[in-house]
Motif scaffolding. Sequence first.
Motif, PDB file in Angstrom:
ATOM      1  N   ALA B 117       0.874  -1.183   0.000  1.00 18.71           N
ATOM      2  CA  ALA B 117       0.000   0.000   0.000  1.00 18.71           C
ATOM      3  C   ALA B 117       0.904   1.224   0.000  1.00 18.71           C
ATOM      4  CB  ALA B 117      -0.897   0.005   1.232  1.00 18.71           C
ATOM      5  N   GLY B 136       5.706   3.333   1.304  1.00 18.58           N
ATOM      6  CA  GLY B 136       5.107   2.049   0.947  1.00 18.58           C
ATOM      7  C   GLY B 136       5.159   1.107   2.124  1.00 18.58           C
ATOM      8  N   SER B 137       4.072   0.340   2.332  1.00 15.31           N
ATOM      9  CA  SER B 137       4.062  -0.598   3.452  1.00 15.31           C
ATOM     10  C   SER B 137       3.442  -1.914   3.032  1.00 15.31           C
ATOM     11  CB  SER B 137       3.307  -0.010   4.638  1.00 15.31           C
ATOM     12  OG  SER B 137       1.951   0.153   4.331  1.00 15.31           O
ATOM     13  N   PRO B 138       4.000  -3.014   3.519  1.00 12.27           N
ATOM     14  CA  PRO B 138       3.514  -4.329   3.128  1.00 12.27           C
ATOM     15  C   PRO B 138       2.117  -4.592   3.680  1.00 12.27           C
ATOM     16  CG  PRO B 138       5.191  -4.512   4.853  1.00 12.27           C
ATOM     17  CD  PRO B 138       5.104  -3.065   4.483  1.00 12.27           C
TER      18      PRO B 138
END
Lengths: 146, 146
Positions: B117, B136-138
């Motif tokens: 995301a 950005g992050s998992p």
Amino acid sequence: MTEVEADEAGVRAANSAFYAALEARDLDAMADVWEHSDRIVVTHPGWPMLRGWARVAGSWDAIFRNTGYIQFVLTGDEVAVVGDVAWVTLDENILQATGGPDDGAADTQELSGARIAAVNVFVRARDGWRMVLHHGSPVSAGAPDA
Amino acid sequence: MTEVEADEAGVRAANSAFYAALEARDLDAMADVWEHSDRIVVTHPGWPMLRGWARVAGSWDAIFRNTGYIQFVLTGDEVAVVGDVAWVTLDENILQATGGPDDGAADTQELSGARIAAVNVFVRARDGWRMVLHHGSPVSAGAPDA
């Protein structure tokens, strides 16, 4: 106070109100922080992106109901303001108890710590700044500079 | 084309240039995408926040040197423009090979997929839009709605 200083102070106040609402697990206070529109977005650590006030509010409601205690120590915060938009970047150092607040005495709950890298975006409204985006992501223990 | 449509098209072009530079692992193209200032911030998935053009550029250089192949399928992208600031929120569906590009033939490299995301913030410059923030992050496989 210059206009730039006033803007930055207003943004910091809105940012503080966000974390105060979070620590108090107060959905009404959280509702006051956010713009109530379709364009707002929240990404909680590990979660998919959620869009629009209904989904954003629902996610806070779920988090508040499943969090017994949560405390934020904010570090490295920086504010940028460009016209009617501002963004705050910071590290959230979180201490929290998991399990519902009514599960039992606080001293029997499990406490855990986490470091979250976060960005908060605000848009100027007539009476202050409203949050339009919150994105937090876990910082891995083994990450560079972590 | 209205002014609003032109702004949104300009932001989408800048956002596309970012992912093109990333897929091409082209540091010069990446340098053209970003504002070169102290206020810029990048947070790669799992990494701590990195501030300022020197650290941002260094992180891309390290990523490019350690990525053999990377492809992005972007989904659910939404653009918001307020004055001279724009933000794009989207899902990055990533297919990538890990290990240096010169480690061997592409078909011997390990391929992995990930859903990230992401939010990208841009500020209007005289000749287009410049990136000032990428985060950005998992998205966890077990996350709600994931």
